[in-house]
Design a protein around this motif. Sequence first.
Motif, PDB file in Angstrom:
ATOM      1  N   PHE A 419       0.846  -1.193   0.000  1.00  0.00           N
ATOM      2  CA  PHE A 419       0.000   0.000   0.000  1.00  0.00           C
ATOM      3  C   PHE A 419       0.878   1.239   0.000  1.00  0.00           C
ATOM      4  O   PHE A 419       2.076   1.186   0.330  1.00  0.00           O
ATOM      5  CB  PHE A 419      -0.917   0.015   1.222  1.00  0.00           C
ATOM      6  CG  PHE A 419      -0.183   0.070   2.540  1.00  0.00           C
ATOM      7  CD1 PHE A 419       0.090   1.275   3.168  1.00  0.00           C
ATOM      8  CD2 PHE A 419       0.253  -1.095   3.150  1.00  0.00           C
ATOM      9  CE1 PHE A 419       0.771   1.322   4.369  1.00  0.00           C
ATOM     10  CE2 PHE A 419       0.931  -1.062   4.363  1.00  0.00           C
ATOM     11  CZ  PHE A 419       1.193   0.144   4.970  1.00  0.00           C
ATOM     12  N   GLY A 420       0.276   2.370  -0.340  1.00  0.00           N
ATOM     13  CA  GLY A 420       1.047   3.608  -0.309  1.00  0.00           C
ATOM     14  C   GLY A 420       0.259   4.797  -0.796  1.00  0.00           C
ATOM     15  O   GLY A 420      -0.913   4.701  -1.177  1.00  0.00           O
ATOM     16  N   GLU A 421       0.931   5.937  -0.770  1.00  0.00           N
ATOM     17  CA  GLU A 421       0.351   7.183  -1.256  1.00  0.00           C
ATOM     18  C   GLU A 421       1.478   8.080  -1.748  1.00  0.00           C
ATOM     19  O   GLU A 421       2.541   8.186  -1.117  1.00  0.00           O
ATOM     20  CB  GLU A 421      -0.432   7.894  -0.150  1.00  0.00           C
ATOM     21  CG  GLU A 421      -1.109   9.180  -0.613  1.00  0.00           C
ATOM     22  CD  GLU A 421      -1.927   9.863   0.467  1.00  0.00           C
ATOM     23  OE1 GLU A 421      -2.760  10.734   0.125  1.00  0.00           O
ATOM     24  OE2 GLU A 421      -1.737   9.534   1.657  1.00  0.00           O
ATOM     25  N   ALA A 422       1.246   8.722  -2.894  1.00  0.00           N
ATOM     26  CA  ALA A 422       2.171   9.707  -3.452  1.00  0.00           C
ATOM     27  C   ALA A 422       1.429  11.031  -3.539  1.00  0.00           C
ATOM     28  O   ALA A 422       0.364  11.105  -4.170  1.00  0.00           O
ATOM     29  CB  ALA A 422       2.668   9.276  -4.824  1.00  0.00           C
ATOM     30  N   ALA A 423       1.973  12.068  -2.897  1.00  0.00           N
ATOM     31  CA  ALA A 423       1.254  13.339  -2.781  1.00  0.00           C
ATOM     32  C   ALA A 423       2.121  14.497  -3.248  1.00  0.00           C
ATOM     33  O   ALA A 423       3.361  14.415  -3.258  1.00  0.00           O
ATOM     34  CB  ALA A 423       0.809  13.565  -1.331  1.00  0.00           C
ATOM     35  N   VAL A 424       1.439  15.579  -3.592  1.00  0.00           N
ATOM     36  CA  VAL A 424       2.123  16.795  -4.016  1.00  0.00           C
ATOM     37  C   VAL A 424       1.264  17.986  -3.581  1.00  0.00           C
ATOM     38  O   VAL A 424       0.043  17.886  -3.486  1.00  0.00           O
ATOM     39  CB  VAL A 424       2.349  16.794  -5.549  1.00  0.00           C
ATOM     40  CG1 VAL A 424       1.010  16.833  -6.295  1.00  0.00           C
ATOM     41  CG2 VAL A 424       3.251  17.941  -5.984  1.00  0.00           C
ATOM     42  N   THR A 425       1.923  19.111  -3.296  1.00  0.00           N
ATOM     43  CA  THR A 425       1.191  20.335  -2.969  1.00  0.00           C
ATOM     44  C   THR A 425       1.030  21.182  -4.223  1.00  0.00           C
ATOM     45  O   THR A 425       1.564  20.867  -5.296  1.00  0.00           O
ATOM     46  CB  THR A 425       1.936  21.162  -1.906  1.00  0.00           C
ATOM     47  OG1 THR A 425       3.177  21.635  -2.466  1.00  0.00           O
ATOM     48  CG2 THR A 425       2.212  20.323  -0.671  1.00  0.00           C
ATOM     49  N   ASN A 426       0.295  22.291  -4.101  1.00  0.00           N
ATOM     50  CA  ASN A 426       0.141  23.200  -5.237  1.00  0.00           C
ATOM     51  C   ASN A 426       1.464  23.847  -5.625  1.00  0.00           C
ATOM     52  O   ASN A 426       1.585  24.400  -6.723  1.00  0.00           O
ATOM     53  CB  ASN A 426      -0.908  24.265  -4.925  1.00  0.00           C
ATOM     54  CG  ASN A 426      -0.611  25.021  -3.647  1.00  0.00           C
ATOM     55  OD1 ASN A 426      -0.213  24.439  -2.643  1.00  0.00           O
ATOM     56  ND2 ASN A 426      -0.802  26.330  -3.668  1.00  0.00           N
TER      57      ASN A 426
END
Length: 703
Positions: A419-426
Amino acid sequence: MIRLKKNGGCILPAALKVAGYSLLIGTIILLPELLIAQTPEIPSNIAEQQLEAITENNDDNETEDDSFLQSMQQFLKDPINLNTADAEQLKELMILSPLQIQNLISYRNLLGNFINLYELQAVPGWNIITIQKLRLFITVSNKVVLTHSLNERLHNGSNTILVRASEGLEKSKGYRTDATTAHNFYPGSPQKVFVRYKYQYKNLLQYGLLAEKDAGEQFFKGAQKNGFDFYSAHLFARNIGVIKQLALGDFTVNMGQGLTQWQSLAFKKSADITNIKRQLAILRPYNSAGEINFHRGVGITIGRKNWETTVFASLKNVDGNFALDTINTDGFITSLQTSGLHRTSSETADKGIQQQLAFGGNLAYNKNIFHVGVNGIQYHFRLPINKEAVPYNLYALSGNTLGNYSIDYSYTFKNMHFFGEAAVTNNFAKAFVNGLLISVDANVDLSFLYRNISEKYHALYSSAFTENSTPVNEKGMFGGISIRPTNFWRIDVYADLYKFPWLKYLTDAPSAGADYMLQATYKPNKQLEWYVRYHAESKSKNFNPDLSLLSLVVNKPKQNFRTQVNYKINSAITFRNRVEMVWYNKKGQDAQNGFLSFADILYKPALKNYSAGMRMQYFETGGYESRLYAYENDVLYSYSIPVFYDKGFRYYLNFNYDLNKQITVWIKWGQSIYQDKTSIGSGLDEIPGNKKSEIKMQLQYRF
């Protein structure tokens, strides 16, 4: 009497004698083996440890989010039917790992409905310990109710009114200050009051109102002319055709692995080494006393076949430190406040000064062993955020907007769950979390989690599996193993290595740390549970005893040893004993040691309408750095996790009584008595003398 060296040296043998006497008493009591049934405590030993860790990481403030306790009480009343439960319902238990959930559903799909709970032992990854934890919260039944009419939802549920009041009996400086001459004081009464009404029909419909006033806040006068300081209302419905969840009023949002948003209670490192994955429904009802971690507006989740989509919008005022700007006449916010306290003039001036608009959503695809979701949330603030210009704030959140966007995913292959998550901000700052759970054997589980979060990444109301309280400025690798060599023993071990690429508060250089834990639990029958835990951690902090221009950043190791035994003497009486010692930077100039021991007696006779409990405790530490935490039994739906340092005794008594089938009352009295002190606390919270007492009373009316 136990004495510590002034420089924080080793605890003298008297401490070991106290520990020895405590263990001897426990050993004598444990000699008989009475085969009796045991009702699991809420929360469990591991959950108590997790709640103690949350308090330590939250500046010694215990959480006010009691949704976990509310859920477990609801499951006691209306257990989950394992023959019909889906993955989302099983996740709400917050006990099962993703592999256990997937294995149960696969087993049921292959072999049909369960006949009784004993059959769960045949499900891969399930064992006696898991079944004992769950047995009062689950059931197996072939009775299937396909639909619940609107009339049933509206009229067949239960109504509850809960009223709670608490007060510290010694008046602190904030109440004793002359209001006619002082600017900073507490104008309100010293009582803390909480009132909640809730209607609930199973887990399909609930609505309610709550109101809360903290100690020192005014009531129907001054800054609080509307009465209580905090009001909340919610309506939440599930499974109305294609509508999976519908939220109106106050609700929480939980997405991915907590990098973008996670407002519900979330645990981090503990002896439950497989509990490293965030897994709850995206929308959940909110009706707790905390004034920060929730949205206020509307949210809806719609599902059809393998697809689900969620959208939500929220508008609310939040607290912040306001500063005037000679150029910008509207001023700006230097920090968002999270205490929820509005007692003094400065605190009430910060109340609701920042307007926050938030909207976002999720699109997810789920098919058996595979999940992928796209998440996003956007914030707009009325006033810009501009934090103090110090080096560790170089990459801090700033401006009028913030956006977080991510993809989360999971896949189960045989005995492995990824499982996982890849995130980015504006602003394109990145954050990654990836984890792996492996069931190596029926009695061996492994867990791994890697995170890489930029110092420029920021997210509000988020709680990922990180060392920091929020996901920012961190890289780390966690690994754990759980071994059950026999039905009686369980051994849990983890190691977590991490580093902070940029500066932090009180750490004026990039730094690194390590965290190790070993816990052995012995549970030979339903009466006895005994665990021994060793925990070692090393963190970097500023060290500047000479007040030089530049501070050195040095490692500060800390070791902790704890042993705790729970024993059910008979069907009515449970004995509990803990002995704990801590060593902080024991080879350094600022070395400190700490010691704590308590003994509990819990009395709950079967088929009686009353129960009671008491604790006697001694603690002694060299200072705040060697502080210790101890979870306390409290009134229903309330947490009490005090921090202990310096030297003294503590005791508390609690009692609850069912007046009839509708009305129950609780009362708790506690007192801490410090040695060699003429005052307790500091600032407006300073209490004269060496005693600190509190009383808490609660009434619940069900109809």
